[in-house]
Design an enzyme around this catalytic site. Structure first.
Site, short mmCIF file in Angstrom:
data_model
loop_
_atom_site.label_atom_id
_atom_site.label_comp_id
_atom_site.label_asym_id
_atom_site.label_seq_id
_atom_site.Cartn_x
_atom_site.Cartn_y
_atom_site.Cartn_z
N HIS A 130 29.20 13.12 122.30
CA HIS A 130 28.81 13.78 121.05
C HIS A 130 27.72 13.00 120.32
O HIS A 130 27.21 13.45 119.29
CB HIS A 130 30.06 13.92 120.16
N ARG A 187 24.47 20.42 121.63
CA ARG A 187 24.14 21.82 121.35
C ARG A 187 22.63 21.90 121.11
O ARG A 187 22.11 21.26 120.19
CB ARG A 187 24.88 22.34 120.11
N ASN A 244 34.10 31.60 111.07
CA ASN A 244 34.95 30.40 111.01
C ASN A 244 36.38 30.71 111.41
O ASN A 244 37.02 29.96 112.16
CB ASN A 244 34.92 29.81 109.61
N ARG A 291 32.99 17.64 103.63
CA ARG A 291 32.69 19.07 103.58
C ARG A 291 33.87 19.94 103.96
O ARG A 291 34.14 20.95 103.32
CB ARG A 291 31.51 19.40 104.51
N HIS A 339 25.91 18.29 106.89
CA HIS A 339 26.35 17.90 108.23
C HIS A 339 26.22 16.41 108.51
O HIS A 339 26.81 15.91 109.47
CB HIS A 339 25.54 18.70 109.27
N TYR A 375 21.07 23.16 108.63
CA TYR A 375 22.01 22.05 108.53
C TYR A 375 21.31 20.83 107.93
O TYR A 375 20.21 20.48 108.34
CB TYR A 375 22.54 21.65 109.91
N ARG A 398 32.31 23.13 123.02
CA ARG A 398 33.01 24.40 122.93
C ARG A 398 32.13 25.54 122.41
O ARG A 398 31.42 25.39 121.43
CB ARG A 398 34.25 24.27 122.04
#
Length: 696
Positions: free
Chosen positions: A428, A368, A44, A557, A585, A461, A398
C-alpha cells in the site's frame, strides 16, 4: 483496557457516513454538490456491506446484537438519505429546470416516446429469466434487476404439453437492467425544462412487452449486495488465475443486503426466501434503487451555478515548467499538495525519467491507478527506451483487481518487470525511485506520497507528495525496494519506517517519548491527521499519553474507535473530522519532542490492517521550508468551524459552528486562497530577461 474504552469499528464507520449525509442535508451547499454527497453515501454503503458486514455475518450468532444495532442505524440513515433526495433535492432540481419524471407521471407523448425508445434501444438486450427453473437464476452482485408477477391474459390458450408453460398460475420473472445502457434517459425537449426518466421507469412501463400473452400484475426493482471479502490463496502458483476466480466468486457469494422498491410484498417475500435474507437485511426505498447513478447529472452543461465555484489547481511554484526537475531536486525538496496544486509534476517526473537517456532505472509501487493512466503509458515507454523498469502492482487492491490485472499484462508485454505484491501482505506504500547517471556518479531521485498514482482522484482527494534527492532517504528507499522484490533480510532503515516491520514500533516509541518529556509547565504535544484510527495498541498508548498530560489533537476523517473525554483517561484528547468538497486523504503525524519537533507523512492509517498486515511507509520531513508548510497545513484543520465535527465520548459527533459569521474558518477554502494568492503573486512578477553583450 475494557471494551467500553473503545467505540465499535462498524458503528463508527456508519457515523462517518452520517457526517457525509449531513453535508447533503445542508441547504447552503450548492444543489448538485448535495446530490454528490447522496451518491457518495450509496457507494460507501455498498462497499461497507460487501466487506465489513459480510465479515461480521460470517461470525454468525455471537454477532447478532451488533448486527441488530448496525441494521437499525443503517435503516435510519437510508430513510434520511431518501427523504432528502425525494423531498428536497429532486424538487429543487425541478425548480432548476431539470425534472425527474417517474413512470406514474408520464404524459401521453412521453409514454409514446419511451415505448418507442424501449423497442428500438432496450428490448433487444434484455433477457427475461424464469424463476421456476432449477437452479434458480444467478442474481449478480451490485446489478439492478426488475422482478414481475405475471398473469396469463384472458382468451390466450396454452399450447398443450408446452414445456415452456409455467406450473404456477402467477409466475415470477426477473430481468437484469443492462449496465452498458445509460441509467438516465432524457425525454423529448421541453420549452421550460430538461426532463429525464430512469431506465427503471422505462422497464416498469414497457416490461410487459417481454412476456407475450401475459399481463404484469406487480413489479419490484432490487439490487443485491453480496459478500466481497473472500481472500485469495496467497500461495497459489497461478496467482492471477486465483484472483480472477475470486472476482467470479464475488458474483455468486452469499447475499448480505437487498435494496428494493417497496411496491410488492409478494415479490419481496419471494426474493427474501430465495436469497435467505432477513427483514433486517432488506432496505425498502423510494423509487430509485441506486441513487449513485444520478451522479451524471452533476456533469451536465450549464449547471455550474448549482456546483461549488471552480477551484483551479495551480502549478507547484518551486518546479520549472519546461525543464526537467533534476537540478531543482539536487538543491531542495519539493512539496506538492493536491488538489490545490496540479498533479502534473508527478506525471512529468515519470515522463522525463522515461525519456532521459541518463536515467537507468525506475521502480514504483502501484495500488490504484485509475483508467487511461498516463503513469502506465510512461512506464511502458521507459521500458521500450531501454530503462530497467520494475513495477510492484497490488492485484489485491479491493474492487480494482480486474483493472490491475489488465495493467500488469500491458506492462509485461512492454518488457516491464512486474511483481505482484508480497505474499500475505498488501503493498500500500506509494513510492517511486529513479536512478540517474550524472557527472559525479549515480544519483537517486524519489517521489513519496500519501495518495495513489491516480491523476483523476488527485483532482478530488487531498494528498501530499514529496520529491527529493535526499541521500539518506533515497538509500532507505533503495533498501525498501530490495526487501519487497527479493530475498533480502529486512535491514533497519535509518530514516524511513516500513510496516509491518518498524512503523508501528516507531509510532509507539514517539508517543512514549512525548510521555517521558512532558511536564506540567511544558506538556507534550501530538497532532495527527489520518483516514481511520482503530488500532487498539496505538489507542492504548494515546490514552497513556493523555493521562501523562500530553495534549493530543487528532483529525480523523472516517473510523475512530478511540473515545475522547473519558475521565482520568482521555481528557487531553480532541478528535475532529472534516467533510468538505475534497476528500481528506493525507496522513500527517507531528510530535513536539521537547521542542525538537518531528513531522512525518505516511501512506498508513493507524489501523491493524495498515500497521500489521500491509507494506506501508512513513518518512520524516527534513527540508525546513517543507516542514513549515506541512505543519501549517496540519494545524489549520483544527481551526475549521464550518465543515468539521468533534467526536463525543459516547461515539456521537457534534457539528462545529462559528459563533459569528465573520469568525467562520473553512480550512479547505483557506488553503485554496493561499495557493491562489501565491500563484497570483508569481504571475504578476515581471520576467527578468538578461541581454548579453557580444563583440560585433
Amino acid at each position: 483496557m475494557e471494551e467500553t474504552d473503545f467505540i465499535n469499528r462498524e458503528l463508527s464507520w456508519i457515523e462517518f457516513n452520517a457526517r457525509v449525509l449531513n453535508e447533503a442535508a445542508r441547504k447552503e451547499i450548492p444543489l448538485l454538490e448535495r446530490l454528490k454527497f447522496i451518491c457518495i453515501v450509496s457507494s460507501n454503503f455498498d462497499e461497507f456491506f460487501q466487506v465489513r458486514i459480510a465479515s461480521v455475518k460470517r461470525q454468525k450468532t455471537q454477532q447478532q446484537p451488533l448486527l441488530k444495532r448496525i441494521s437499525k442505524r443503517c435503516h435510519q440513515l437510508t430513510d434520511i438519505q431518501y427523504d432528502i433526495l425525494k423531498n428536497e433535492i429532486l424538487p429543487a432540481l425541478t425548480e432548476a429546470g431539470i425534472s425527474y419524471i417517474d413512470a406514474k407521471n408520464f404524459n401521453p407523448s412521453q409514454k409514446a416516446y419511451i415505448e418507442s425508445y424501449f423497442r428500438h434501444n432496450i428490448a433487444q438486450v434484455l433477457t427475461p429469466l424464469r424463476t421456476d427453473s432449477n437452479p434458480f437464476p444467478q442474481i449478480k452482485n451490485m446489478e439492478t434487476y426488475a422482478s414481475f408477477i405475471l398473469e396469463q391474459m384472458s382468451g390466450v390458450h396454452k399450447v398443450k404439453n408446452d414445456i415452456m408453460q409455467p406450473a404456477d398460475k402467477h409466475p415470477i420473472a426477473l430481468v437484469q437492467l443492462p449496465s452498458n445502457i445509460e441509467r438516465i434517459i432524457w425525454l423529448p425537449a421541453n420549452d421550460s425544462a430538461r426532463q429525464f426518466t430512469l431506465l427503471d421507469d422505462v422497464i416498469s412501463v414497457c416490461g410487459k412487452e417481454l412476456f407475450p400473452g401475459y399481463m404484469v400484475k406487480e413489479t419490484m426493482f432490487f439490487q443485491i449486495v453480496r459478500d466481497a471479502d473472500s481472500a485469495v490463496d496467497e500461495e497459489s502458483k497461478e496467482f492471477i488465475q486465483a484472483m480472477k476466480n475470486i472476482l467470479v466468486k464475488r458474483q455468486s457469494s452469499f447475499a448480505v443486503r437487498m435494496v428494493c422498491t417497496s411496491t410488492s410484498q409478494a415479490l419481496l417475500n419471494f426474493m427474501q426466501e430465495k436469497l435467505s435474507l432477513s427483514d433486517d437485511d432488506v432496505y425498502k426505498v423510494y423509487g430509485i434503487v441506486n441513487p449513485s447513478k444520478l451522479i451524471s447529472l452533476t456533469e451536465l452543461d450549464d449547471v455550474q451555478n448549482y456546483l461549488y465555484p471552480e477551484w483551479k489547481n495551480f502549478p507547484a511554484p518551486d518546479l520549472p515548467e519546461e525543464e526537467t526537475y533534476w537540478n531543482t531536486l539536487r538543491q531542495k525538496d519539493v512539496l506538492i499538495h493536491v488538489p490545490y496544486e496540479s498533479y502534473d509534476p508527478i506525471v512529468k517526473f515519470i515522463k522525463d525519467a522515461a525519456r532521459d537517456e541518463n536515467v537507468l532505472s525506475i521502480k514504483i509501487t502501484l495500488y490504484r491507478t485509475g483508467n487511461d493512466s498516463p503513469i502506465i503509458k510512461y512506464l511502458k515507454e521507459a521500458s521500450q527506451n531501454g530503462k530497467a523498469v520494475t513495477v510492484f502492482i497490488e492485484l489485491k487492491a479491493r474492487f480494482d483487481e480486474e483493472r490491475n490485472i489488465s495493467w500488469s499484462s500491458e506492462l509485461e508485454n512492454a518488457g516491464v518487470t512486474v511483481i505482484y505484491g508480497v505474499v500475505n501482505l498488501k503493498v500500500h506504500a506509494k513510492i517511486c525511485l529513479i536512478i540517474r547517471k550524472e557527472a559525479d556518479g549515480m544519483r537517486r531521485y524519489l517521489h513519496v506520497s500519501t495518495g495513489n498514482y491516480n491523476p483523476k482522484t488527485a483532482k478530488l482527494y487531498q494528498d501530499l507528495s514529496i520529491l527529493t534527492s535526499n541521500h539518506e532517504i533515497a538509500t532507505d528507499a533503495q533498501m525498501f525496494f530490495n526487501v519487497i522484490s527479493g530475498y533480502s533480510i529486512v535491514q533497519p532503515m535509518s530514516h524511513m519506517f516500513m510496516a509491518p516491520v518498524s512503523l508501528k514500533s516507531k509510532l509507539i516509541e514517539m508517543i512514549e517519548r512525548e510521555i517521558s518529556l512532558s511536564t506540567p509547565e511544558n506538556p507534550g504535544h501530538i497532532v495527527a491527521k489520518m483516514n481511520s484510527l482503530c488500532h487498539k495498541e496505538i489507542i492504548e498508548e494515546l490514552y497513556k499519553a493523555s493521562m501523562a498530560g500530553v495534549k493530543i489533537e487528532l483529525n480523523v476523517r472516517g473510523i475512530c474507535t478511540l473515545k475522547p473525554g473519558l475521565a482520568n483517561k482521555s481528557e487531553n484528547i480532541k478528535v475532529i473530522s472534516i467533510i468538505d468538497r475534497y476528500l481528506e486523504h493525507s496522513r500527517i503525524f507531528y510530535f513536539k519532542n521537547g521542542g525538537a519537533e518531528e513531522l512525518y507523512i505516511s501512506s498508513a492509517d493507524w489501523m491493524e490492517r495498515n500497521l500489521d498486515k500491509r507494506i506501508e511507509l512513513m518518512i520524516p520531513i527534513t527540508d525546513k521550508n517543507v516542514f513549515k508548510n506541512v505543519k501549517d497545513i496540519l494545524f489549520l484543520y483544527f481551526q475549521d468551524n464550518t465543515h468539521s465535527h468533534t467526536l463525543q465520548k459516547d461515539g456521537s459527533w457534534k457539528q462545529n459552528k462559528p459563533l459569528k459569521k465573520e469568525q467562520a474558518v473553512r480550512a479547505q477554502e483557506v488553503l485554496y486562497k493561499k495557493y491562489k494568492k501565491q500563484n497570483d503573486i508569481r504571475k504578476s512578477q515581471p520576467k527578468i530577461e538578461f541581454v548579453v553583450r557580444r563583440k560585433n
